[in-house]
Design a protein around this motif. Structure first.
Motif, PDB file in Angstrom:
ATOM      1  N   PRO A 110       0.816  -1.222   0.000  1.00 23.41           N
ATOM      2  CA  PRO A 110       0.000   0.000   0.000  1.00 23.41           C
ATOM      3  C   PRO A 110       0.848   1.270   0.000  1.00 23.41           C
ATOM      4  O   PRO A 110       0.431   2.286  -0.560  1.00 23.41           O
ATOM      5  CB  PRO A 110      -0.819  -0.127   1.286  1.00 23.41           C
ATOM      6  N   THR A 111       2.045   1.208   0.601  1.00 24.89           N
ATOM      7  CA  THR A 111       2.897   2.403   0.670  1.00 24.89           C
ATOM      8  C   THR A 111       3.383   2.862  -0.704  1.00 24.89           C
ATOM      9  O   THR A 111       3.776   4.017  -0.860  1.00 24.89           O
ATOM     10  CB  THR A 111       4.114   2.126   1.565  1.00 24.89           C
ATOM     11  N   TYR A 112       3.351   1.961  -1.695  1.00 21.85           N
ATOM     12  CA  TYR A 112       3.769   2.335  -3.046  1.00 21.85           C
ATOM     13  C   TYR A 112       2.951   3.516  -3.551  1.00 21.85           C
ATOM     14  O   TYR A 112       3.451   4.373  -4.285  1.00 21.85           O
ATOM     15  CB  TYR A 112       3.614   1.131  -3.988  1.00 21.85           C
ATOM     16  N   TYR A 113       1.663   3.563  -3.155  1.00 21.47           N
ATOM     17  CA  TYR A 113       0.752   4.566  -3.699  1.00 21.47           C
ATOM     18  C   TYR A 113       0.758   5.874  -2.887  1.00 21.47           C
ATOM     19  O   TYR A 113       0.183   6.868  -3.340  1.00 21.47           O
ATOM     20  CB  TYR A 113      -0.664   3.998  -3.754  1.00 21.47           C
ATOM     21  N   ASP A 114       1.418   5.869  -1.726  1.00 23.61           N
ATOM     22  CA  ASP A 114       1.370   7.054  -0.864  1.00 23.61           C
ATOM     23  C   ASP A 114       1.991   8.277  -1.529  1.00 23.61           C
ATOM     24  O   ASP A 114       1.519   9.402  -1.338  1.00 23.61           O
ATOM     25  CB  ASP A 114       2.069   6.768   0.471  1.00 23.61           C
ATOM     26  N   THR A 115       3.055   8.073  -2.294  1.00 26.90           N
ATOM     27  CA  THR A 115       3.739   9.194  -2.946  1.00 26.90           C
ATOM     28  C   THR A 115       3.715   9.073  -4.470  1.00 26.90           C
ATOM     29  O   THR A 115       4.483   9.737  -5.162  1.00 26.90           O
ATOM     30  CB  THR A 115       5.205   9.280  -2.471  1.00 26.90           C
ATOM     31  N   LEU A 116       2.836   8.219  -4.995  1.00 25.57           N
ATOM     32  CA  LEU A 116       2.810   7.986  -6.440  1.00 25.57           C
ATOM     33  C   LEU A 116       2.506   9.266  -7.211  1.00 25.57           C
ATOM     34  O   LEU A 116       3.137   9.551  -8.245  1.00 25.57           O
ATOM     35  CB  LEU A 116       1.780   6.912  -6.780  1.00 25.57           C
ATOM     36  N   ALA A 117       1.546  10.053  -6.735  1.00 25.18           N
ATOM     37  CA  ALA A 117       1.179  11.284  -7.441  1.00 25.18           C
ATOM     38  C   ALA A 117       2.335  12.270  -7.499  1.00 25.18           C
ATOM     39  O   ALA A 117       2.414  13.095  -8.422  1.00 25.18           O
ATOM     40  CB  ALA A 117      -0.033  11.927  -6.767  1.00 25.18           C
ATOM     41  N   VAL A 128      -5.298   7.542  -8.225  1.00 22.14           N
ATOM     42  CA  VAL A 128      -4.513   6.711  -7.314  1.00 22.14           C
ATOM     43  C   VAL A 128      -5.385   5.676  -6.608  1.00 22.14           C
ATOM     44  O   VAL A 128      -4.989   4.512  -6.450  1.00 22.14           O
ATOM     45  CB  VAL A 128      -3.787   7.590  -6.269  1.00 22.14           C
ATOM     46  N   ALA A 129      -6.573   6.059  -6.189  1.00 25.07           N
ATOM     47  CA  ALA A 129      -7.458   5.137  -5.464  1.00 25.07           C
ATOM     48  C   ALA A 129      -7.787   3.914  -6.316  1.00 25.07           C
ATOM     49  O   ALA A 129      -7.847   2.780  -5.811  1.00 25.07           O
ATOM     50  CB  ALA A 129      -8.735   5.855  -5.044  1.00 25.07           C
ATOM     51  N   GLU A 130      -8.008   4.126  -7.600  1.00 28.46           N
ATOM     52  CA  GLU A 130      -8.330   3.011  -8.493  1.00 28.46           C
ATOM     53  C   GLU A 130      -7.117   2.119  -8.714  1.00 28.46           C
ATOM     54  O   GLU A 130      -7.235   0.884  -8.753  1.00 28.46           O
ATOM     55  CB  GLU A 130      -8.844   3.561  -9.828  1.00 28.46           C
ATOM     56  N   LEU A 131      -5.942   2.738  -8.840  1.00 31.39           N
ATOM     57  CA  LEU A 131      -4.717   1.963  -9.000  1.00 31.39           C
ATOM     58  C   LEU A 131      -4.438   1.128  -7.756  1.00 31.39           C
ATOM     59  O   LEU A 131      -4.061  -0.043  -7.842  1.00 31.39           O
ATOM     60  CB  LEU A 131      -3.532   2.898  -9.269  1.00 31.39           C
ATOM     61  N   ARG A 132      -4.623   1.740  -6.587  1.00 34.49           N
ATOM     62  CA  ARG A 132      -4.396   1.038  -5.328  1.00 34.49           C
ATOM     63  C   ARG A 132      -5.343  -0.155  -5.183  1.00 34.49           C
ATOM     64  O   ARG A 132      -4.952  -1.223  -4.702  1.00 34.49           O
ATOM     65  CB  ARG A 132      -4.591   2.008  -4.157  1.00 34.49           C
ATOM     66  N   GLU A 133      -6.587   0.026  -5.610  1.00 39.77           N
ATOM     67  CA  GLU A 133      -7.592  -1.030  -5.479  1.00 39.77           C
ATOM     68  C   GLU A 133      -7.171  -2.303  -6.190  1.00 39.77           C
ATOM     69  O   GLU A 133      -7.352  -3.414  -5.673  1.00 39.77           O
ATOM     70  CB  GLU A 133      -8.925  -0.538  -6.042  1.00 39.77           C
ATOM     71  N   VAL A 134      -6.603  -2.163  -7.400  1.00 40.67           N
ATOM     72  CA  VAL A 134      -6.277  -3.347  -8.200  1.00 40.67           C
ATOM     73  C   VAL A 134      -4.794  -3.695  -8.174  1.00 40.67           C
ATOM     74  O   VAL A 134      -4.396  -4.755  -8.678  1.00 40.67           O
ATOM     75  CB  VAL A 134      -6.751  -3.169  -9.660  1.00 40.67           C
ATOM     76  N   GLY A 135      -3.947  -2.821  -7.605  1.00 36.87           N
ATOM     77  CA  GLY A 135      -2.521  -3.120  -7.486  1.00 36.87           C
ATOM     78  C   GLY A 135      -1.691  -2.816  -8.708  1.00 36.87           C
ATOM     79  O   GLY A 135      -0.574  -3.340  -8.857  1.00 36.87           O
ATOM     80  N   SER A 147      12.024   3.143 -15.168  1.00 34.04           N
ATOM     81  CA  SER A 147      12.966   2.532 -14.235  1.00 34.04           C
ATOM     82  C   SER A 147      12.293   2.189 -12.912  1.00 34.04           C
ATOM     83  O   SER A 147      12.580   1.155 -12.301  1.00 34.04           O
ATOM     84  CB  SER A 147      14.147   3.483 -13.986  1.00 34.04           C
ATOM     85  N   GLY A 148      11.392   3.037 -12.449  1.00 32.23           N
ATOM     86  CA  GLY A 148      10.730   2.791 -11.178  1.00 32.23           C
ATOM     87  C   GLY A 148       9.886   1.540 -11.205  1.00 32.23           C
ATOM     88  O   GLY A 148       9.844   0.778 -10.235  1.00 32.23           O
ATOM     89  N   ASN A 149       9.193   1.295 -12.323  1.00 31.19           N
ATOM     90  CA  ASN A 149       8.360   0.105 -12.420  1.00 31.19           C
ATOM     91  C   ASN A 149       9.188  -1.170 -12.445  1.00 31.19           C
ATOM     92  O   ASN A 149       8.787  -2.200 -11.904  1.00 31.19           O
ATOM     93  CB  ASN A 149       7.489   0.164 -13.679  1.00 31.19           C
ATOM     94  N   ILE A 150      10.345  -1.123 -13.092  1.00 28.24           N
ATOM     95  CA  ILE A 150      11.181  -2.321 -13.153  1.00 28.24           C
ATOM     96  C   ILE A 150      11.556  -2.764 -11.744  1.00 28.24           C
ATOM     97  O   ILE A 150      11.467  -3.937 -11.391  1.00 28.24           O
ATOM     98  CB  ILE A 150      12.444  -2.055 -13.997  1.00 28.24           C
ATOM     99  N   LYS A 151      11.944  -1.798 -10.926  1.00 28.01           N
ATOM    100  CA  LYS A 151      12.305  -2.128  -9.547  1.00 28.01           C
ATOM    101  C   LYS A 151      11.089  -2.610  -8.762  1.00 28.01           C
ATOM    102  O   LYS A 151      11.153  -3.601  -8.034  1.00 28.01           O
ATOM    103  CB  LYS A 151      12.920  -0.913  -8.856  1.00 28.01           C
TER     104      LYS A 151
END
Length: 354
Positions: A272-279, A289-296, A336-340
């Motif tokens: 869940p912390t991945y989405y805290d600073t995604l924006a 962000v809420a929709e992305l967090r819902e499905v991962g 690069s961020g997604n690869i990690k």
């Protein structure tokens, strides 16, 4: 020589009928055709699946000396053939062999009615071959006279559209030679390079792509000077280099993930912390962000736009081959961020934490 794109992929599997049931039930594929000894396919049973522009053949051996028998013994179920569409099979075959590819099978033709298909095979990486395919006439036929085509519900929708790329794990010290092989033999270009650190683990990644931009291989090598990680595990469990995952594109990834999950597909988890600073990391997000967090789903960007991705868990006992669902909102390469983040998600699955 012109490589137009991916014609189809072929997986060698222990039981083609069981695998077909899973891919149809969970991922929404339909059976487009079948072949076996009764149609002229000696020593094998093959089932052709389709969805969007994706054609996927599942082949099981019926005799011990069929190539699929040795492949599945050594590697388990996996991608054995990446077929490339060409404008002239004989010319492409001769050119590739001249440039250094090993011949696997010489040009052959299949014809029935107005449909004619020519094929030949050359070496790719490790035990994966490239089938060259030239088609004339109705494209509804796959291999005329060899595959019996099925009636397909053309009105049935699916979430998956086409093949975006293949991720290939290779043993240490083989990344650069593999890149050079695709540059020198197939005329691919390297479009991306990255070194990824995840804790005490590390890996090197290079991406090669055809001139048409429709065939893309993401090649990954473990850094053996660092702590052992999932790439090392794949190479060991798979028995050498191979396709770690196939990425399928979707139009509307969050809806696609919901539909697939509803049919039983399991996805690698995202903290869940991945989405805290995604924006803050990705400005003007294409999906809330809420929709992305819902499905991962993960989001990153390159110079051209945004990239939305998620991995499935492996559905194989060796925990090797799995799938990726991807949506490109203008992005042409890989963030690069997604690869990690994707690497970390796979680590969690393999460690049993997820």
């Amino acid at each position: 020589m012109k490589l137009s794109g991916i014609d189809h992929i072929e997986l060698y599997v222990g039981d083609a009928r069981q695998a077909a049931f899973y891919y149809c039930t969970a991922f929404g594929f339909q059976v487009h055709g079948q072949g076996g000894p009764e149609t002229g396919l000696k020593g094998q049973r093959s089932i052709l699946l389709g969805q969007g522009d994706i054609r996927m053949v599942l082949t099981s051996p019926l005799v011990a000396d069929h190539p699929a028998a040795e492949f599945t013994r050594k590697h388990g179920d996996g991608v054995a053939v990446i077929a490339l569409e060409v404008d002239d099979v004989e010319t492409a075959y001769e050119e590739l062999v001249r440039r250094g590819a090993a011949s696997v099978s010489a040009p052959a033709k299949y014809a029935e009615g107005d449909a004619t298909v020519a094929t030949a095979e050359v070496s790719g990486f490790a035990d994966v071959t490239h089938r060259l395919v030239e088609r004339e006439g109705p494209r509804a036929e796959f291999l005329p006279g060899v595959f019996r085509m099925s009636e397909v519900d053309t009105g049935a929708g699916g979430e998956l559209l086409n093949i975006d790329h293949f991720a290939v794990c290779v043993p240490t010290r083989t990344l650069s030679p593999t890149v050079s092989y695709y540059e020198d033999v197939f005329g691919f270009s390297q479009i991306f390079e990255e070194y990824i650190e995840v804790g005490e683990q590390g890996m090197y990644s290079k991406v090669v792509q055809s001139d048409s931009k429709l065939v893309t291989l993401t090649l990954i090598e473990p850094d053996t000077a660092r702590q052992r990680g999932q790439i090392d595990d794949f190479v060991q469990w798979h028995g050498g280099a191979g396709v770690q995952h196939v990425a399928f594109t979707a139009d509307g990834i969050t809806d696609a993930v919901r539909a697939l999950a509803g049919r039983g597909v399991r996805f690698a988890s995202t903290p869940p912390t991945y989405y805290d600073t995604l924006a803050e990391r990705v400005a003007d997000l294409a999906v809330p962000v809420a929709e992305l967090r819902e499905v991962g789903v993960l989001v990153d960007r390159d110079h051209w736009g945004q990239l939305l991705q998620i991995f499935t868990e492996s559905m194989h006992v060796r925990r090797t081959l799995f799938l990726e669902i991807i949506e490109r909102r203008g992005a042409l390469t890989f963030g690069s961020g997604n690869i990690k983040a994707l690497y970390e998600a796979k680590n969690r699955e393999l460690s049993g934490i997820a």
